[in-house]
Every structure is written in C-alpha cells, then in structure tokens.
Design a protein around this motif. Sequence first.
Motif, PDB file in Angstrom:
ATOM      1  N   GLU A 231      13.360  16.722   9.559  1.00 53.95           N
ATOM      2  CA  GLU A 231      12.217  15.839   9.813  1.00 53.95           C
ATOM      3  C   GLU A 231      12.672  14.387   9.894  1.00 53.95           C
ATOM      4  OE1 GLU A 231       9.655  16.550   6.452  1.00 53.95           O
ATOM      5  OE2 GLU A 231      10.623  14.977   5.260  1.00 53.95           O
ATOM      6  N   ARG A 232      11.843  13.586  10.555  1.00 53.90           N
ATOM      7  CA  ARG A 232      12.084  12.142  10.595  1.00 53.90           C
ATOM      8  C   ARG A 232      10.975  11.471   9.800  1.00 53.90           C
ATOM      9  NH1 ARG A 232      12.742   7.872  15.265  1.00 53.90           N
ATOM     10  NH2 ARG A 232      12.622   6.005  13.996  1.00 53.90           N
ATOM     11  N   ARG A 233      11.321  10.626   8.887  1.00 56.57           N
ATOM     12  CA  ARG A 233      10.330   9.956   8.035  1.00 56.57           C
ATOM     13  C   ARG A 233      10.062   8.555   8.563  1.00 56.57           C
ATOM     14  NH1 ARG A 233      12.098  11.772   1.852  1.00 56.57           N
ATOM     15  NH2 ARG A 233      11.856  14.028   2.215  1.00 56.57           N
ATOM     16  N   ILE A 234       8.864   8.363   9.063  1.00 55.31           N
ATOM     17  CA  ILE A 234       8.452   7.054   9.591  1.00 55.31           C
ATOM     18  C   ILE A 234       7.849   6.233   8.452  1.00 55.31           C
ATOM     19  CG2 ILE A 234       6.953   5.862  11.236  1.00 55.31           C
ATOM     20  CD1 ILE A 234       7.031   8.390  12.967  1.00 55.31           C
ATOM     21  N   PRO A 235       8.444   5.085   8.119  1.00 53.61           N
ATOM     22  CA  PRO A 235       7.926   4.289   6.990  1.00 53.61           C
ATOM     23  C   PRO A 235       6.540   3.718   7.272  1.00 53.61           C
ATOM     24  CG  PRO A 235       9.600   3.067   8.203  1.00 53.61           C
ATOM     25  CD  PRO A 235       9.591   4.445   8.775  1.00 53.61           C
ATOM     26  N   VAL A 236       5.694   3.725   6.253  1.00 50.25           N
ATOM     27  CA  VAL A 236       4.326   3.184   6.358  1.00 50.25           C
ATOM     28  C   VAL A 236       4.089   2.269   5.161  1.00 50.25           C
ATOM     29  CG1 VAL A 236       1.857   3.715   6.349  1.00 50.25           C
ATOM     30  CG2 VAL A 236       3.430   5.165   7.621  1.00 50.25           C
ATOM     31  N   GLN A 237       3.542   1.081   5.439  1.00 52.16           N
ATOM     32  CA  GLN A 237       3.235   0.108   4.389  1.00 52.16           C
ATOM     33  C   GLN A 237       1.724  -0.113   4.374  1.00 52.16           C
ATOM     34  OE1 GLN A 237       5.619  -1.484   2.397  1.00 52.16           O
ATOM     35  NE2 GLN A 237       3.949  -2.364   1.209  1.00 52.16           N
ATOM     36  N   TYR A 238       1.137  -0.119   3.176  1.00 49.57           N
ATOM     37  CA  TYR A 238      -0.301  -0.372   3.046  1.00 49.57           C
ATOM     38  C   TYR A 238      -0.536  -1.803   2.557  1.00 49.57           C
ATOM     39  CZ  TYR A 238      -1.510   4.478   3.872  1.00 49.57           C
ATOM     40  OH  TYR A 238      -1.685   5.706   4.455  1.00 49.57           O
ATOM     41  N   ALA A 239      -1.443  -2.505   3.235  1.00 50.54           N
ATOM     42  CA  ALA A 239      -1.729  -3.902   2.884  1.00 50.54           C
ATOM     43  C   ALA A 239      -2.443  -3.981   1.532  1.00 50.54           C
ATOM     44  CB  ALA A 239      -2.609  -4.524   3.975  1.00 50.54           C
ATOM     45  N   LYS A 240      -2.216  -5.091   0.847  1.00 51.13           N
ATOM     46  CA  LYS A 240      -2.870  -5.292  -0.448  1.00 51.13           C
ATOM     47  C   LYS A 240      -4.310  -5.740  -0.246  1.00 51.13           C
ATOM     48  CE  LYS A 240       1.351  -6.508  -2.947  1.00 51.13           C
ATOM     49  NZ  LYS A 240       2.046  -7.535  -3.743  1.00 51.13           N
ATOM     50  N   ARG A 241      -5.211  -5.162  -1.072  1.00 53.28           N
ATOM     51  CA  ARG A 241      -6.622  -5.538  -1.016  1.00 53.28           C
ATOM     52  C   ARG A 241      -7.100  -5.876  -2.422  1.00 53.28           C
ATOM     53  NH1 ARG A 241      -9.902  -0.785   0.872  1.00 53.28           N
ATOM     54  NH2 ARG A 241      -8.342   0.358  -0.343  1.00 53.28           N
ATOM     55  N   VAL A 242      -7.927  -6.909  -2.513  1.00 51.06           N
ATOM     56  CA  VAL A 242      -8.506  -7.287  -3.810  1.00 51.06           C
ATOM     57  C   VAL A 242      -9.967  -6.875  -3.817  1.00 51.06           C
ATOM     58  CG1 VAL A 242      -9.037  -9.163  -5.397  1.00 51.06           C
ATOM     59  CG2 VAL A 242      -6.920  -9.228  -4.048  1.00 51.06           C
ATOM     60  N   VAL A 243     -10.298  -5.953  -4.744  1.00 50.91           N
ATOM     61  CA  VAL A 243     -11.677  -5.489  -4.902  1.00 50.91           C
ATOM     62  C   VAL A 243     -12.104  -5.839  -6.323  1.00 50.91           C
ATOM     63  CG1 VAL A 243     -13.250  -3.515  -4.832  1.00 50.91           C
ATOM     64  CG2 VAL A 243     -11.282  -3.597  -3.278  1.00 50.91           C
ATOM     65  N   GLY A 244     -12.987  -6.864  -6.434  1.00 50.47           N
ATOM     66  CA  GLY A 244     -13.370  -7.341  -7.759  1.00 50.47           C
ATOM     67  C   GLY A 244     -12.197  -8.019  -8.428  1.00 50.47           C
ATOM     68  N   ARG A 245     -11.822  -7.511  -9.581  1.00 49.70           N
ATOM     69  CA  ARG A 245     -10.674  -8.068 -10.291  1.00 49.70           C
ATOM     70  C   ARG A 245      -9.413  -7.218 -10.129  1.00 49.70           C
ATOM     71  NH1 ARG A 245     -13.104 -10.082 -16.129  1.00 49.70           N
ATOM     72  NH2 ARG A 245     -14.597 -11.605 -15.295  1.00 49.70           N
ATOM     73  N   LYS A 246      -9.544  -6.149  -9.343  1.00 50.44           N
ATOM     74  CA  LYS A 246      -8.403  -5.237  -9.189  1.00 50.44           C
ATOM     75  C   LYS A 246      -7.785  -5.362  -7.803  1.00 50.44           C
ATOM     76  CE  LYS A 246      -9.857  -1.743 -12.551  1.00 50.44           C
ATOM     77  NZ  LYS A 246     -10.144  -0.301 -12.763  1.00 50.44           N
ATOM     78  N   MET A 247      -6.489  -5.113  -7.751  1.00 55.94           N
ATOM     79  CA  MET A 247      -5.763  -5.159  -6.482  1.00 55.94           C
ATOM     80  C   MET A 247      -5.347  -3.741  -6.094  1.00 55.94           C
ATOM     81  SD  MET A 247      -2.341  -7.321  -5.460  1.00 55.94           S
ATOM     82  CE  MET A 247      -3.209  -8.890  -5.592  1.00 55.94           C
ATOM     83  N   TYR A 248      -5.652  -3.354  -4.864  1.00 59.48           N
ATOM     84  CA  TYR A 248      -5.324  -2.031  -4.360  1.00 59.48           C
ATOM     85  C   TYR A 248      -4.334  -2.146  -3.195  1.00 59.48           C
ATOM     86  CZ  TYR A 248      -9.418  -0.499  -7.015  1.00 59.48           C
ATOM     87  OH  TYR A 248     -10.312  -0.238  -8.013  1.00 59.48           O
ATOM     88  N   GLY A 249      -3.603  -1.046  -2.932  1.00 59.45           N
ATOM     89  CA  GLY A 249      -2.662  -1.027  -1.811  1.00 59.45           C
ATOM     90  C   GLY A 249      -1.337  -1.656  -2.171  1.00 59.45           C
ATOM     91  N   GLY A 250      -0.581  -1.975  -1.131  1.00 65.22           N
ATOM     92  CA  GLY A 250       0.717  -2.599  -1.335  1.00 65.22           C
ATOM     93  C   GLY A 250       1.856  -1.606  -1.477  1.00 65.22           C
ATOM     94  N   GLN A 251       1.517  -0.285  -1.604  1.00 72.23           N
ATOM     95  CA  GLN A 251       2.586   0.701  -1.786  1.00 72.23           C
ATOM     96  C   GLN A 251       3.202   1.112  -0.451  1.00 72.23           C
ATOM     97  OE1 GLN A 251      -0.617   1.320  -2.169  1.00 72.23           O
ATOM     98  NE2 GLN A 251      -1.155   3.429  -1.684  1.00 72.23           N
ATOM     99  N   SER A 252       4.414   1.615  -0.546  1.00 72.42           N
ATOM    100  CA  SER A 252       5.125   2.099   0.645  1.00 72.42           C
ATOM    101  C   SER A 252       5.177   3.623   0.618  1.00 72.42           C
ATOM    102  CB  SER A 252       6.557   1.548   0.677  1.00 72.42           C
ATOM    103  OG  SER A 252       6.534   0.133   0.745  1.00 72.42           O
ATOM    104  N   THR A 253       5.011   4.233   1.764  1.00 66.20           N
ATOM    105  CA  THR A 253       5.101   5.688   1.884  1.00 66.20           C
ATOM    106  C   THR A 253       5.716   6.016   3.247  1.00 66.20           C
ATOM    107  OG1 THR A 253       3.862   7.768   1.781  1.00 66.20           O
ATOM    108  CG2 THR A 253       2.726   5.883   2.774  1.00 66.20           C
TER     109      THR A 253
END
Length: 426
Positions: A231-253
Amino acid sequence: MISTFKNAWKIPSLRKKMLFTLFMLLIYRLGSHITVPYMNAQIVQKLYSSTGQTVFSLLDLMAGGNFSKFTIFAANIYPYITSSIVIQLLTIAIPSLEALSKEGETGRKKIAMYTRYLAIVIAFVQAIGFSFGFFAEAVVATTLLEKSVVVLSIVAGSAFLIWIGEQITEHGIGNGISLLIFAGIIARFPTDIMRSVTLVKAGKASPIFLVIFLLIAILIVVFVVALNEGERRIPVQYAKRVVGRKMYGGQSTHIPVKVLMSGVMPMIFASSIVSIPTTIAWFTKNESTRRTIAKFFTVEGVPGTIFYVVFTVLLIIFFTYFYTAIQFNTVEYSKNLQQNGGFVPGIRAGKSTSDYLQRTVNRLCLPGAIALSILAILPIFLTRISHLPFNYGGTSIIIVVGVVLETTRVLEQQMLMRHYKGFLNK
C-alpha cells in the motif's frame, strides 16, 4: 493469520458466524454430489475428457468439479458474477440506475434484486447450452417435462448458490461469492495434485517440472501476499479548530491506498467473460463450428491461445481500474476530507486533492493489474511446456490466497469493532 482465527474463535458472536459459514460451505459441497436427472454420467465424463485443456478446465476447477460431473451446481455461481458485471456497467451508463445506487440501503437492495433476476435468466440460458448443446449426447430425457427438469435443476442449483453466498455475506464471515469459489478450488486441489503425480509416475511428464511447479506455487503465494498487503500511505493533516475553550484537530494521519484494492474480483470477472465464446459454442450442434470456435477463441489452438491471453490481460486491467473506481471514489473522499478540515500537505483542498488521489490510485492500479495478468496467463504456458495440469498453479492460487487474506482482514476488523464497543461500555 492463524492467531487471528484463534482469537476470533474465542469470541462467541464471531464463533457463531464462523460455524455458520462452515455449515453453508458444507451444504455446498454436499450438493456437489447430486447429479442432474436424466443425464448419462459416463457419457458426460467422456464428452468432458474429449475437450482437453480448454477454458472448461478452469471453469470446472473453480466450480469444484461440478461441471465435469454435471451436478445441479454445474453452472456454479458464474451467472451471478456475469449478472453483477452487467448491472455495474449499466449503473454507469443508465442515469436512473446510478441515482438508485446513491439512495443508500434501499437503492442497494433494489440493485441486488435486479442482479438476482438477471442471474436467473443467464443461468437458464447457460443450462440450455450445457444440457442440449455441449452435453446433448448425454441427455436421456425424451418428454418435454423431463427436459424441463434437466434445465430447471441447473437453474435451481445456481439460485440456491446465490442464496448461500448472500447468507454467508450477511450472517457469516467474508464475501460469500468469493468463499464459494474458494471452496470449489480447495476441493479440487488433492485430485489435481494426485493427477500430476500419476502423470509423472507414468512417464508422461518430467518430475523436474513437478518440482519446478511446487517452487513456482510457493513463489506465487509469497508474491500474492506481498501484492495484497502492499500500500501507499498518503499523509493527511487536520487543521486545528477552537471550540469553546477546547482545541480540536491538528493531528496527522494517512490514507492507505492498496496496490491491489480490487482484490481477486478482476480475475473472476475476466474468467467469466472469456468463457462466453465457449458458451456460444454449446448452442450449436455443428461440429465444424465448434472446432472453429475452439481453435480461435480457446487455448486449444495457437490463434485461440493468443486471443485468450490478450483478451484476458485487457479484461483484468479494465476490471482492476473499474472495481477500484467503484470502491475508492476520489471525489467523495476529497469532499469528506474538506468537510472535516483535513488536507494533503502541499495539495489544495477540493478538486486538486481529488485529482492527486486519482493520479496516485491510477499509478498503483497499473502495476497491480499487470502482475495479476502475468499470474493469470502463466499456467497456460507452463501447461504447454510441462504437460502437467497447471490450472491450479496460477489463477486458482491467487484466488485462494486473496480470499484467505480478505477473510482474515474482515475478522480483524470485526474484532477491532468489538474491542471498541467493549471499551465504550466500560
């Protein structure tokens, strides 16, 4: 693989599915001993033996010997496979069917129903061709009712196999259609191996070729495993999002893109298509016409061998791309990434991502399709050189290994789902 099956057996729900699958396959093998009524078995064997190494050998191998014995499963699951090909092609060509395929579960059920109906029609046509074309001399039926019983026995056998395949897919483990073909091939392995040994003992074939075959068979298994797992693994990055006081995303897969995403289906589809000229020959009683078709469209003659090889390669390449396009929709994948804030580094979101994924998939499909094609046509040349039945040395081994890997993968996924459920319930 063995540890996966052992661990799955310890889980009650999976053990029940595995036992159900084995029970369905046992019924299939028991039905393989029920011969079609009003047929002379000795004449059937004589007619089949006279065909030599044609496309019948491969069809009979994957049917578990049902064709040569002319049992109620003589047509096997091939009418359903042919019907699936036709319906999938029509889904692309006819807008109403394409719209139906996008309606979710309801649409899929309707398409499955159309596939079954068309499969019964194809089985009926093949049953007439089998009974009153190729095996016409073996028919002992005289009245219309007796002749109808001959045809309907084969149609009912195919319909029953379609039902078994769907039951395995729904309530068992793995793809039911693939497992039925797998069971048929496995059932013929001992017979074909013993026949090869007998030919060597009789001096009709060299023992050196038998040893070479065993080495080739091992290499094919290793190569198919590597091909399926590559298999070939295509890198994917998720943008960071701020919802309220918490930050979501930012992880790489990554997106795992398989070299052979279509699995063994292109080979199964191709083998069904290349058998069409031979099927047409079954309907004619003219011996001259049959010989012409055998010479130019089967592996009996040199022109037929060239046609068979070229056509098989083209069909495998086509169905590899076709089946991959159905399984991996790059446009939908790109939209889902964009909606969830994901992106491929260095590639713009939207159409650019879709085009990039499509280029990657196309580059991986081609070597996979070529590798499948080489393995599919390899037995033809080995058979001519060694005079040994090498049908089980190429296509069948690919199908067997592919089905085992696919079933193992399904078990792993189901075990993973149960571990997640157990974790969430705690």
